[in-house]
Structure formats: C-alpha cells, structure tokens
Design a protein around this motif. Structure first.
Motif, PDB file in Angstrom:
ATOM      1  N   VAL A   3       0.962  -1.345  -0.059  1.00  0.00           N
ATOM      2  CA  VAL A   3       0.031   0.041   0.056  1.00  0.00           C
ATOM      3  C   VAL A   3       0.920   1.155   0.030  1.00  0.00           C
ATOM      4  O   VAL A   3       0.824   2.113  -0.784  1.00  0.00           O
ATOM      5  N   CYS A   4       1.794   1.152   0.952  1.00  0.00           N
ATOM      6  CA  CYS A   4       2.756   2.283   0.968  1.00  0.00           C
ATOM      7  C   CYS A   4       4.285   1.743   0.500  1.00  0.00           C
ATOM      8  O   CYS A   4       4.729   1.105   1.508  1.00  0.00           O
ATOM      9  N   ILE A   5       4.449   2.336  -0.464  1.00  0.00           N
ATOM     10  CA  ILE A   5       6.121   1.676  -0.987  1.00  0.00           C
ATOM     11  C   ILE A   5       7.050   2.570  -0.114  1.00  0.00           C
ATOM     12  O   ILE A   5       8.103   1.795   0.213  1.00  0.00           O
ATOM     13  N   CYS A   6       7.009   3.617   0.209  1.00  0.00           N
ATOM     14  CA  CYS A   6       7.984   4.443   0.880  1.00  0.00           C
ATOM     15  C   CYS A   6       8.346   3.590   2.125  1.00  0.00           C
ATOM     16  O   CYS A   6       9.663   3.777   2.736  1.00  0.00           O
ATOM     17  N   ASN A   7       7.238   3.280   2.847  1.00  0.00           N
ATOM     18  CA  ASN A   7       7.495   2.730   4.469  1.00  0.00           C
ATOM     19  C   ASN A   7       7.381   1.085   4.253  1.00  0.00           C
ATOM     20  O   ASN A   7       7.166   0.474   5.297  1.00  0.00           O
ATOM     21  N   THR A  36       3.758   9.066   5.357  1.00  0.00           N
ATOM     22  CA  THR A  36       4.614   9.740   6.212  1.00  0.00           C
ATOM     23  C   THR A  36       5.516  10.521   5.254  1.00  0.00           C
ATOM     24  O   THR A  36       6.223  11.206   5.740  1.00  0.00           O
ATOM     25  N   CYS A  37       5.735   9.709   4.068  1.00  0.00           N
ATOM     26  CA  CYS A  37       6.983  10.501   2.971  1.00  0.00           C
ATOM     27  C   CYS A  37       6.073  10.992   2.066  1.00  0.00           C
ATOM     28  O   CYS A  37       6.077  12.115   2.082  1.00  0.00           O
ATOM     29  N   CYS A  38       6.198  10.235   0.900  1.00  0.00           N
ATOM     30  CA  CYS A  38       5.447  11.120  -0.132  1.00  0.00           C
ATOM     31  C   CYS A  38       3.868  11.483  -0.332  1.00  0.00           C
ATOM     32  O   CYS A  38       3.614  12.241  -0.977  1.00  0.00           O
ATOM     33  N   GLY A  39       3.321  10.590   0.258  1.00  0.00           N
ATOM     34  CA  GLY A  39       1.826  10.979   0.556  1.00  0.00           C
ATOM     35  C   GLY A  39       1.022  10.423  -0.659  1.00  0.00           C
ATOM     36  O   GLY A  39      -0.133  10.434  -0.615  1.00  0.00           O
ATOM     37  N   LYS A  40       1.644   9.663  -1.365  1.00  0.00           N
ATOM     38  CA  LYS A  40       0.898   9.120  -2.637  1.00  0.00           C
ATOM     39  C   LYS A  40      -0.003   7.960  -2.309  1.00  0.00           C
ATOM     40  O   LYS A  40      -0.995   7.879  -2.978  1.00  0.00           O
ATOM     41  N   CYS A  41       0.147   7.411  -1.355  1.00  0.00           N
ATOM     42  CA  CYS A  41      -0.756   6.168  -0.593  1.00  0.00           C
ATOM     43  C   CYS A  41      -1.753   6.354  -0.253  1.00  0.00           C
ATOM     44  O   CYS A  41      -2.517   5.662   0.129  1.00  0.00           O
ATOM     45  N   CYS A  42      -1.887   7.985   0.341  1.00  0.00           N
ATOM     46  CA  CYS A  42      -3.064   8.188   1.202  1.00  0.00           C
ATOM     47  C   CYS A  42      -4.617   7.770   0.576  1.00  0.00           C
ATOM     48  O   CYS A  42      -5.208   7.451   1.374  1.00  0.00           O
TER      49      CYS A  42
HETATM   50 FE1  FES Z   1       3.496   6.052   1.348  1.00  0.00          FE
HETATM   51 FE2  FES Z   1       4.962   7.402  -0.101  1.00  0.00          FE
HETATM   52  S1  FES Z   1       4.116   5.461  -0.879  1.00  0.00           S
HETATM   53  S2  FES Z   1       4.387   7.798   1.721  1.00  0.00           S
END
Ligand code: FES
Length: 56
Positions: A3-7, A36-42
């Motif tokens: 879901v959230c790649i950044c984390n 919490t990083c790029c926010g694209k997953c919100c």
């Molecule tokens: Fe979730 Fe970047 S993909 S903060």
C-alpha cells in the motif's frame, strides 16, 4: 501487495491494524507510518480502509 511503498507497508499489515481497531488514516500513520513520506498512498490507504469497513 504494498500500500505504502515508501514505508514498505503491505495490505496485510493494514488489514491486521484494521482488525485491531485502526479505522482511520491517522491511525495507520501512527501505527505503520502510512503516508508519512511522499503521501501518494493516502488515497489508496483510505480506499482500503473503506473496503475493510464495508459490510460483507
Ligand atoms: Fe506512502 Fe510514499 S507511498 S508515503
């Protein structure tokens, strides 16, 4: 699936957190770091929460 790649948070982790009471993006952010990083997953995280909260 992530879901959230950044984390590196997976749908399974979100489902688990939801089963334990996380019912908002704020909860997912606090517990798993979602968004919490790029926010694209919100958006996807919110949609997943809606899906998990929907009646069967
Ligand atoms: Fe979730 Fe970047 S993909 S903060």
């Amino acid at each position: 699936m992530y879901v959230c790649i950044c984390n590196a948070v997976t749908t399974c982790q979100v489902a688990q957190a939801h089963a334990e009471g996380a019912d908002s993006l704020r909860h997912l952010r606090e517990q798993l770091g979602v968004g919490t990083c790029c926010g694209k997953c919100c958006g996807e995280a919110r949609a997943l929460l809606r899906e998990l909260s929907a009646p069967p």
